[in-house]
Design a protein around this motif. Sequence first.
Motif, PDB file in Angstrom:
ATOM      1  N   SER A 123      -0.288  -1.853  -8.444  1.00 31.66           N
ATOM      2  CA  SER A 123      -0.805  -0.504  -8.654  1.00 31.66           C
ATOM      3  C   SER A 123      -0.618   0.286  -7.370  1.00 31.66           C
ATOM      4  O   SER A 123      -0.863  -0.228  -6.272  1.00 31.66           O
ATOM      5  N   ALA A 124      -0.173   1.549  -7.487  1.00 34.43           N
ATOM      6  CA  ALA A 124       0.020   2.389  -6.309  1.00 34.43           C
ATOM      7  C   ALA A 124      -0.343   3.833  -6.640  1.00 34.43           C
ATOM      8  O   ALA A 124      -0.099   4.305  -7.758  1.00 34.43           O
ATOM      9  N   GLY A 125      -0.940   4.522  -5.670  1.00 32.54           N
ATOM     10  CA  GLY A 125      -1.327   5.907  -5.870  1.00 32.54           C
ATOM     11  C   GLY A 125      -2.515   6.074  -6.791  1.00 32.54           C
ATOM     12  O   GLY A 125      -2.792   7.173  -7.274  1.00 32.54           O
ATOM     13  N   ILE A 126      -3.232   4.990  -7.022  1.00 36.16           N
ATOM     14  CA  ILE A 126      -4.416   5.009  -7.894  1.00 36.16           C
ATOM     15  C   ILE A 126      -5.557   4.353  -7.130  1.00 36.16           C
ATOM     16  O   ILE A 126      -5.439   3.190  -6.719  1.00 36.16           O
ATOM     17  N   GLY A 127      -6.646   5.060  -6.913  1.00 39.28           N
ATOM     18  CA  GLY A 127      -7.759   4.477  -6.180  1.00 39.28           C
ATOM     19  C   GLY A 127      -8.658   5.523  -5.547  1.00 39.28           C
ATOM     20  O   GLY A 127      -8.859   6.610  -6.106  1.00 39.28           O
ATOM     21  N   VAL A 141      -4.578 -11.682  -4.143  1.00 37.26           N
ATOM     22  CA  VAL A 141      -4.649 -10.224  -4.076  1.00 37.26           C
ATOM     23  C   VAL A 141      -3.862  -9.751  -2.858  1.00 37.26           C
ATOM     24  O   VAL A 141      -4.071 -10.237  -1.743  1.00 37.26           O
ATOM     25  N   HIS A 142      -2.961  -8.803  -3.071  1.00 36.00           N
ATOM     26  CA  HIS A 142      -2.185  -8.187  -1.999  1.00 36.00           C
ATOM     27  C   HIS A 142      -2.746  -6.780  -1.809  1.00 36.00           C
ATOM     28  O   HIS A 142      -2.569  -5.915  -2.672  1.00 36.00           O
ATOM     29  N   ASN A 143      -3.413  -6.543  -0.699  1.00 36.54           N
ATOM     30  CA  ASN A 143      -4.153  -5.300  -0.480  1.00 36.54           C
ATOM     31  C   ASN A 143      -3.518  -4.465   0.625  1.00 36.54           C
ATOM     32  O   ASN A 143      -3.504  -4.859   1.786  1.00 36.54           O
ATOM     33  N   PHE A 144      -3.002  -3.288   0.247  1.00 39.45           N
ATOM     34  CA  PHE A 144      -2.416  -2.365   1.221  1.00 39.45           C
ATOM     35  C   PHE A 144      -3.295  -1.133   1.442  1.00 39.45           C
ATOM     36  O   PHE A 144      -2.871  -0.174   2.072  1.00 39.45           O
ATOM     37  N   SER A 145      -4.516  -1.169   0.913  1.00 40.25           N
ATOM     38  CA  SER A 145      -5.398  -0.003   0.950  1.00 40.25           C
ATOM     39  C   SER A 145      -6.387  -0.015   2.114  1.00 40.25           C
ATOM     40  O   SER A 145      -7.145   0.932   2.282  1.00 40.25           O
ATOM     41  N   GLY A 146      -6.412  -1.094   2.879  1.00 42.53           N
ATOM     42  CA  GLY A 146      -7.342  -1.192   3.992  1.00 42.53           C
ATOM     43  C   GLY A 146      -8.482  -2.150   3.714  1.00 42.53           C
ATOM     44  O   GLY A 146      -8.778  -2.486   2.563  1.00 42.53           O
ATOM     45  N   ILE A 194     -10.087 -16.708  -5.517  1.00 39.68           N
ATOM     46  CA  ILE A 194      -9.278 -15.551  -5.135  1.00 39.68           C
ATOM     47  C   ILE A 194      -8.992 -15.609  -3.641  1.00 39.68           C
ATOM     48  O   ILE A 194      -9.904 -15.743  -2.824  1.00 39.68           O
ATOM     49  N   THR A 195      -7.731 -15.515  -3.290  1.00 34.15           N
ATOM     50  CA  THR A 195      -7.326 -15.439  -1.888  1.00 34.15           C
ATOM     51  C   THR A 195      -6.353 -14.279  -1.741  1.00 34.15           C
ATOM     52  O   THR A 195      -6.094 -13.558  -2.697  1.00 34.15           O
ATOM     53  N   GLY A 196      -5.822 -14.063  -0.543  1.00 39.85           N
ATOM     54  CA  GLY A 196      -4.861 -12.984  -0.381  1.00 39.85           C
ATOM     55  C   GLY A 196      -4.821 -12.447   1.027  1.00 39.85           C
ATOM     56  O   GLY A 196      -5.255 -13.106   1.976  1.00 39.85           O
ATOM     57  N   SER A 197      -4.313 -11.216   1.155  1.00 34.33           N
ATOM     58  CA  SER A 197      -4.112 -10.631   2.468  1.00 34.33           C
ATOM     59  C   SER A 197      -4.338  -9.129   2.419  1.00 34.33           C
ATOM     60  O   SER A 197      -4.097  -8.491   1.391  1.00 34.33           O
ATOM     61  N   THR A 198      -4.808  -8.572   3.544  1.00 36.13           N
ATOM     62  CA  THR A 198      -5.022  -7.131   3.665  1.00 36.13           C
ATOM     63  C   THR A 198      -4.166  -6.578   4.799  1.00 36.13           C
ATOM     64  O   THR A 198      -4.158  -7.136   5.902  1.00 36.13           O
ATOM     65  N   GLU A 199      -3.451  -5.484   4.534  1.00 35.81           N
ATOM     66  CA  GLU A 199      -2.744  -4.759   5.580  1.00 35.81           C
ATOM     67  C   GLU A 199      -3.762  -3.898   6.327  1.00 35.81           C
ATOM     68  O   GLU A 199      -4.262  -2.912   5.787  1.00 35.81           O
ATOM     69  N   ASN A 245      -3.288  -3.190   9.851  1.00 30.88           N
ATOM     70  CA  ASN A 245      -2.673  -2.604  11.044  1.00 30.88           C
ATOM     71  C   ASN A 245      -2.215  -1.162  10.822  1.00 30.88           C
ATOM     72  O   ASN A 245      -2.287  -0.328  11.730  1.00 30.88           O
ATOM     73  N   MET A 246      -1.725  -0.883   9.609  1.00 31.33           N
ATOM     74  CA  MET A 246      -1.192   0.439   9.297  1.00 31.33           C
ATOM     75  C   MET A 246      -2.072   1.105   8.252  1.00 31.33           C
ATOM     76  O   MET A 246      -2.374   0.513   7.206  1.00 31.33           O
ATOM     77  N   GLU A 247      -2.494   2.326   8.515  1.00 26.42           N
ATOM     78  CA  GLU A 247      -3.320   3.081   7.573  1.00 26.42           C
ATOM     79  C   GLU A 247      -2.417   3.783   6.559  1.00 26.42           C
ATOM     80  O   GLU A 247      -1.575   4.613   6.921  1.00 26.42           O
ATOM     81  N   MET A 248      -2.587   3.465   5.287  1.00 35.54           N
ATOM     82  CA  MET A 248      -1.786   4.064   4.228  1.00 35.54           C
ATOM     83  C   MET A 248      -2.453   5.335   3.712  1.00 35.54           C
ATOM     84  O   MET A 248      -3.684   5.424   3.653  1.00 35.54           O
ATOM     85  N   LEU A 249      -1.650   6.328   3.317  1.00 37.92           N
ATOM     86  CA  LEU A 249      -2.193   7.571   2.784  1.00 37.92           C
ATOM     87  C   LEU A 249      -2.638   7.418   1.333  1.00 37.92           C
ATOM     88  O   LEU A 249      -3.529   8.128   0.873  1.00 37.92           O
ATOM     89  N   GLN A 250      -1.988   6.501   0.619  1.00 35.32           N
ATOM     90  CA  GLN A 250      -2.349   6.242  -0.771  1.00 35.32           C
ATOM     91  C   GLN A 250      -2.698   4.769  -0.956  1.00 35.32           C
ATOM     92  O   GLN A 250      -2.271   3.909  -0.193  1.00 35.32           O
TER      93      GLN A 250
END
Length: 220
Positions: free
Chosen positions: A18-22, A60-65, A90-95, A97-102
């Motif tokens: 999912s992207a651009g939804i949140g 879970v692959h989390n790019f939202s912070g 449930i395991t996974g990773s969070t990005e 280091n970089m703040e995403m706009l969406q």
Amino acid sequence: MRNAVILPNGLVLTTDNSAGIGEKLDDVVSIDDDVVSYFAGRVTLMEQWAAGAHPVSIIVHNFSGSKSWNKYVAGIEKLFVDLGQSCPVITGSTESNMEMLQSAMAVTMIGEKKEKSDQDFTWYVYGMPCVGGEVLEESEKIADTKKIWDALNCGLVQRVWPVGSTGIAEECKRIGLRGELENWDVEKSAGPATSVLLGIANNRIEEAKLHFGKYFEIIS
């Protein structure tokens, strides 16, 4: 089988993103993060069922912070609560280091095949195509995951084939059906698998009609 990968050891791998939804200001659709993960998990789970499997592990692959992680986990856990099942680990990773706009995230499930005896079946569609805000605004029209799970476990449903952005007609082509339905928009996106193609045991059609209710039609 649909969008699933069978690993050499027989385990089944499915995923959805999912992207651009949140909850971020620049998201195209504004919605709580736990709702986003619930529906991403829903699609990934039904892909498992399409492969005749059920998940034993979730990534879970989390790019939202970092602040989104607990909400994403909570949404997936609710999916299994709704089924009356324990949620796999449930395991996974969070990005971080970089703040995403969406917002952006993905759910991957690893599952084990379930043994079942095959019966002759007829394809039906369950749940109306809904996308974006319609998924919450018209929730009574979308396929109920718990009803599908119960029907799978009692042999009422022999096959599961979730419908996504390509619409009912395109998914029907993939399994050799014309995909004709009176008064249904078969070209419309079904978003997070709000419509599902179900192979119903031929000797239990009337039972299935009672079980699934209003938004349940035979496919030609």
